[in-house]
Design a protein around this motif. Structure first.
Motif, PDB file in Angstrom:
ATOM      1  N   GLU A 174       0.829  -1.207   0.000  1.00  0.00           N
ATOM      2  CA  GLU A 174       0.000   0.000   0.000  1.00  0.00           C
ATOM      3  C   GLU A 174       0.866   1.259   0.000  1.00  0.00           C
ATOM      4  OE1 GLU A 174      -3.725   1.977   2.482  1.00  0.00           O
ATOM      5  OE2 GLU A 174      -3.311  -0.178   2.638  1.00  0.00           O
ATOM      6  N   LEU A 175       1.935   1.263   0.766  1.00  0.00           N
ATOM      7  CA  LEU A 175       2.823   2.422   0.790  1.00  0.00           C
ATOM      8  C   LEU A 175       3.443   2.668  -0.581  1.00  0.00           C
ATOM      9  CD1 LEU A 175       4.684   1.941   4.213  1.00  0.00           C
ATOM     10  CD2 LEU A 175       2.877   3.593   3.676  1.00  0.00           C
ATOM     11  N   ARG A 176       3.750   1.582  -1.319  1.00  0.00           N
ATOM     12  CA  ARG A 176       4.344   1.729  -2.655  1.00  0.00           C
ATOM     13  C   ARG A 176       3.357   2.330  -3.654  1.00  0.00           C
ATOM     14  NH1 ARG A 176       8.609  -1.045  -4.423  1.00  0.00           N
ATOM     15  NH2 ARG A 176       8.448   0.540  -6.064  1.00  0.00           N
ATOM     16  N   GLN A 177       2.066   2.310  -3.318  1.00  0.00           N
ATOM     17  CA  GLN A 177       1.050   2.871  -4.209  1.00  0.00           C
ATOM     18  C   GLN A 177       0.752   4.335  -3.914  1.00  0.00           C
ATOM     19  OE1 GLN A 177      -2.254   0.230  -3.631  1.00  0.00           O
ATOM     20  NE2 GLN A 177      -1.264  -1.499  -4.672  1.00  0.00           N
ATOM     21  N   HIS A 178       1.378   4.863  -2.861  1.00  0.00           N
ATOM     22  CA  HIS A 178       1.092   6.237  -2.445  1.00  0.00           C
ATOM     23  C   HIS A 178       2.382   7.049  -2.343  1.00  0.00           C
ATOM     24  CE1 HIS A 178      -3.196   5.769  -1.517  1.00  0.00           C
ATOM     25  NE2 HIS A 178      -2.891   4.571  -1.050  1.00  0.00           N
ATOM     26  N   SER A 179       2.196   8.320  -2.055  1.00  0.00           N
ATOM     27  CA  SER A 179       3.283   9.240  -1.768  1.00  0.00           C
ATOM     28  C   SER A 179       2.955   9.945  -0.462  1.00  0.00           C
ATOM     29  CB  SER A 179       3.417  10.260  -2.908  1.00  0.00           C
ATOM     30  OG  SER A 179       2.303  11.142  -2.903  1.00  0.00           O
ATOM     31  N   PRO A 180       3.909  10.678   0.119  1.00  0.00           N
ATOM     32  CA  PRO A 180       3.599  11.412   1.353  1.00  0.00           C
ATOM     33  C   PRO A 180       2.439  12.390   1.198  1.00  0.00           C
ATOM     34  CG  PRO A 180       5.971  11.289   1.027  1.00  0.00           C
ATOM     35  CD  PRO A 180       5.338  10.744  -0.223  1.00  0.00           C
ATOM     36  N   ALA A 181       2.125  12.778  -0.028  1.00  0.00           N
ATOM     37  CA  ALA A 181       1.015  13.705  -0.256  1.00  0.00           C
ATOM     38  C   ALA A 181      -0.341  13.022  -0.231  1.00  0.00           C
ATOM     39  CB  ALA A 181       1.206  14.421  -1.594  1.00  0.00           C
ATOM     40  N   THR A 182      -0.375  11.704  -0.420  1.00  0.00           N
ATOM     41  CA  THR A 182      -1.666  11.006  -0.515  1.00  0.00           C
ATOM     42  C   THR A 182      -1.926  10.028   0.624  1.00  0.00           C
ATOM     43  OG1 THR A 182      -0.686   9.273  -1.909  1.00  0.00           O
ATOM     44  CG2 THR A 182      -1.635  11.193  -3.026  1.00  0.00           C
ATOM     45  N   LEU A 239      12.944   2.026   6.758  1.00  0.00           N
ATOM     46  CA  LEU A 239      11.791   2.518   7.498  1.00  0.00           C
ATOM     47  C   LEU A 239      10.587   2.659   6.572  1.00  0.00           C
ATOM     48  CD1 LEU A 239      13.511   5.285   9.654  1.00  0.00           C
ATOM     49  CD2 LEU A 239      12.494   3.153  10.511  1.00  0.00           C
ATOM     50  N   PRO A 240       9.375   2.521   7.114  1.00  0.00           N
ATOM     51  CA  PRO A 240       8.193   2.685   6.258  1.00  0.00           C
ATOM     52  C   PRO A 240       8.119   4.072   5.619  1.00  0.00           C
ATOM     53  CG  PRO A 240       7.598   2.560   8.598  1.00  0.00           C
ATOM     54  CD  PRO A 240       9.014   2.149   8.488  1.00  0.00           C
ATOM     55  N   SER A 241       8.631   5.093   6.298  1.00  0.00           N
ATOM     56  CA  SER A 241       8.629   6.430   5.699  1.00  0.00           C
ATOM     57  C   SER A 241       9.517   6.484   4.457  1.00  0.00           C
ATOM     58  CB  SER A 241       9.094   7.463   6.732  1.00  0.00           C
ATOM     59  OG  SER A 241      10.384   7.129   7.230  1.00  0.00           O
ATOM     60  N   ASP A 242      10.595   5.697   4.452  1.00  0.00           N
ATOM     61  CA  ASP A 242      11.450   5.636   3.264  1.00  0.00           C
ATOM     62  C   ASP A 242      10.732   4.972   2.097  1.00  0.00           C
ATOM     63  OD1 ASP A 242      13.559   6.835   4.643  1.00  0.00           O
ATOM     64  OD2 ASP A 242      14.329   4.906   5.350  1.00  0.00           O
ATOM     65  N   THR A 243       9.964   3.935   2.400  1.00  0.00           N
ATOM     66  CA  THR A 243       9.186   3.267   1.347  1.00  0.00           C
ATOM     67  C   THR A 243       8.177   4.227   0.744  1.00  0.00           C
ATOM     68  OG1 THR A 243       9.386   1.154   2.536  1.00  0.00           O
ATOM     69  CG2 THR A 243       7.679   1.308   0.847  1.00  0.00           C
ATOM     70  N   LEU A 244       7.516   5.013   1.595  1.00  0.00           N
ATOM     71  CA  LEU A 244       6.499   5.938   1.119  1.00  0.00           C
ATOM     72  C   LEU A 244       7.077   7.004   0.190  1.00  0.00           C
ATOM     73  CD1 LEU A 244       3.482   6.664   1.347  1.00  0.00           C
ATOM     74  CD2 LEU A 244       4.059   8.108   3.319  1.00  0.00           C
ATOM     75  N   LYS A 245       8.350   7.342   0.383  1.00  0.00           N
ATOM     76  CA  LYS A 245       9.003   8.362  -0.441  1.00  0.00           C
ATOM     77  C   LYS A 245       9.451   7.830  -1.793  1.00  0.00           C
ATOM     78  CE  LYS A 245      10.766  10.767   3.658  1.00  0.00           C
ATOM     79  NZ  LYS A 245      11.995  11.082   4.447  1.00  0.00           N
ATOM     80  N   ARG A 246       9.425   6.515  -1.971  1.00  0.00           N
ATOM     81  CA  ARG A 246       9.828   5.956  -3.257  1.00  0.00           C
ATOM     82  C   ARG A 246       8.829   6.319  -4.341  1.00  0.00           C
ATOM     83  NH1 ARG A 246      13.693   1.978  -3.182  1.00  0.00           N
ATOM     84  NH2 ARG A 246      14.363   1.230  -1.129  1.00  0.00           N
ATOM     85  N   PRO A 247       9.253   6.302  -5.616  1.00  0.00           N
ATOM     86  CA  PRO A 247       8.289   6.524  -6.707  1.00  0.00           C
ATOM     87  C   PRO A 247       7.167   5.488  -6.633  1.00  0.00           C
ATOM     88  CG  PRO A 247      10.541   6.639  -7.527  1.00  0.00           C
ATOM     89  CD  PRO A 247      10.633   6.163  -6.111  1.00  0.00           C
ATOM     90  N   THR A 248       5.933   5.925  -6.882  1.00  0.00           N
ATOM     91  CA  THR A 248       4.789   5.030  -6.775  1.00  0.00           C
ATOM     92  C   THR A 248       4.848   3.960  -7.843  1.00  0.00           C
ATOM     93  OG1 THR A 248       3.462   6.520  -8.134  1.00  0.00           O
ATOM     94  CG2 THR A 248       3.346   6.791  -5.753  1.00  0.00           C
ATOM     95  N   ARG A 249       4.243   2.823  -7.545  1.00  0.00           N
ATOM     96  CA  ARG A 249       4.200   1.722  -8.498  1.00  0.00           C
ATOM     97  C   ARG A 249       3.130   1.988  -9.540  1.00  0.00           C
ATOM     98  NH1 ARG A 249       6.584  -2.965  -7.557  1.00  0.00           N
ATOM     99  NH2 ARG A 249       4.981  -4.034  -8.722  1.00  0.00           N
TER     100      ARG A 249
END
Length: 333
Positions: free
Chosen positions: A286-294, A323-333
């Motif tokens: 789920e984190l890979r599908q989002h960004s910190p903005a969403t 960290l999960p915050s690092d995953t969230l910052k990755r480019p979305t899938r």
């Protein structure tokens, strides 16, 4: 745009718009690896801790696909294959314990599956494995020409075949030579004569292996296997429900101790860890599908039943190496 977790090396001789017959993928998460496994529809969850790295080499022939999968973490693997095909999995090198329906997988076992549903596997901590997906009709045609009963494994849906040291070495040597040759000269597969030569060499060696291997070990469903299957089906059918061990015991009608014994025998792990791993993998997807903005890490974690956020972050980093915050910052899938 190229996915950051994926790179592909395709043969230069293949014309644009034509599916390449030899591809090599570098993957840094299990979902990318699953997407690249075109011969099978697989679902993967990372089980052992640490950053994931996987390399997948695929060779496509007219009636056969060959896959070489190299990964550095234990996985929970399940999925399906196309109807009227038979898949063969043979370890080239493994480190750690693997399990299939409560049976330990060693380095000279050929796993054969004829049904569309693949058996759930708990793979070793590290593995280099070859998988062959063959049209069942091609195997039957070859078996009809053999004096020995080379198609005896085709009468059962899932089985393991033990191989002698010599037969295992011969099959392993052929497969390694094929993959290594195609890595260095993949354009050769643009020639139909080359593809047929590779296909026939692999098919004949496979027939010889099946004909001379030990009697197939049928992986029948035991009572403990059925309990683990019920747990898996429950979790898969309700992916948004963060089941606890207590929920599972009540749902399948078993005690905590019996549930523990079942998971230790069938998957080599315990139910609490199994449930946590499935939920951590779901959070990562789920984190890979989002960004910190969403989305926020806290909201996603709570939605999957992680109420102690600092402990959740520790468990997440232990499993995935970030960290999960690092995953969230990755480019979305």
């Amino acid at each position: 745009m190229e996915h950051p977790a994926l790179s592909c090396e395709a043969p230069a001789a293949v014309a644009p718009g034509i599916i390449p017959v030899s591809q090599r993928f570098m993957c840094h998460d299990v979902d990318t690896l699953a997407e690249c496994t075109h011969a099978l529809a697989v679902h993967l969850d990372q089980l052992s801790p640490g950053p994931f790295q996987g390399i997948l080499h695929e060779i496509r022939l007219e009636r056969m696909q060959l896959l070489r999968e190299r990964v550095n973490r234990a996985l929970l693997k399940r999925g399906t294959q196309a109807p009227h095909t038979t898949s063969f999995s043979i370890p080239l090198q493994i480190d750690g314990a693997g399990y299939c329906r409560g049976t330990s997988l060693n380095d000279r076992m050929l796993l054969v599956s004829n049904g569309t549903a693949l058996p759930e596997l708990r793979t070793p901590d590290q593995q280099d494995i070859a998988m062959l997906v063959v049209e069942t009709s091609a195997l039957q045609e070859l078996a009809s020409l053999e004096e020995r009963n080379a198609d005896r494994t085709l009468s059962t849906e899932i089985c393991l075949v033990g191989l002698s040291a010599a037969r295992y070495a011969a099959l392993k040597s052929l497969l390694l030579a094929g993959f290594e040759a195609m890595e260095n000269a993949s354009a050769a597969l643009a020639w139909p004569q080359t593809r047929k030569a590779v296909h026939d060499a692999v098919l004949l060696e496979l027939a010889q292996t099946m004909a001379t291997g030990c009697d197939p070990i049928q992986l029948s469903l035991t009572a403990r296997r059925r309990i683990v299957d019920r747990v898996r089906e429950l979790v898969i059918s309700q992916p948004d429900v963060p089941f606890t061990v207590l929920d599972i015991c009540q749902a399948v009608g078993t005690s905590r101790r019996k549930l523990q014994y079942c998971f230790e025998e069938i998957l080599g792990t315990h139910p609490a860890w199994y449930l946590r791993v499935l939920r951590l993998n779901a959070v990562r997807r789920e984190l890979r599908q989002h960004s910190p903005a969403t989305a926020s890490v806290g909201d996603v974690a709570c939605r999957w039943g992680f109420w102690h956020l600092s402990r959740f972050a520790t468990h997440y980093r232990q499993l995935f190496g970030e960290l999960p915050s690092d995953t969230l910052k990755r480019p979305t899938r």
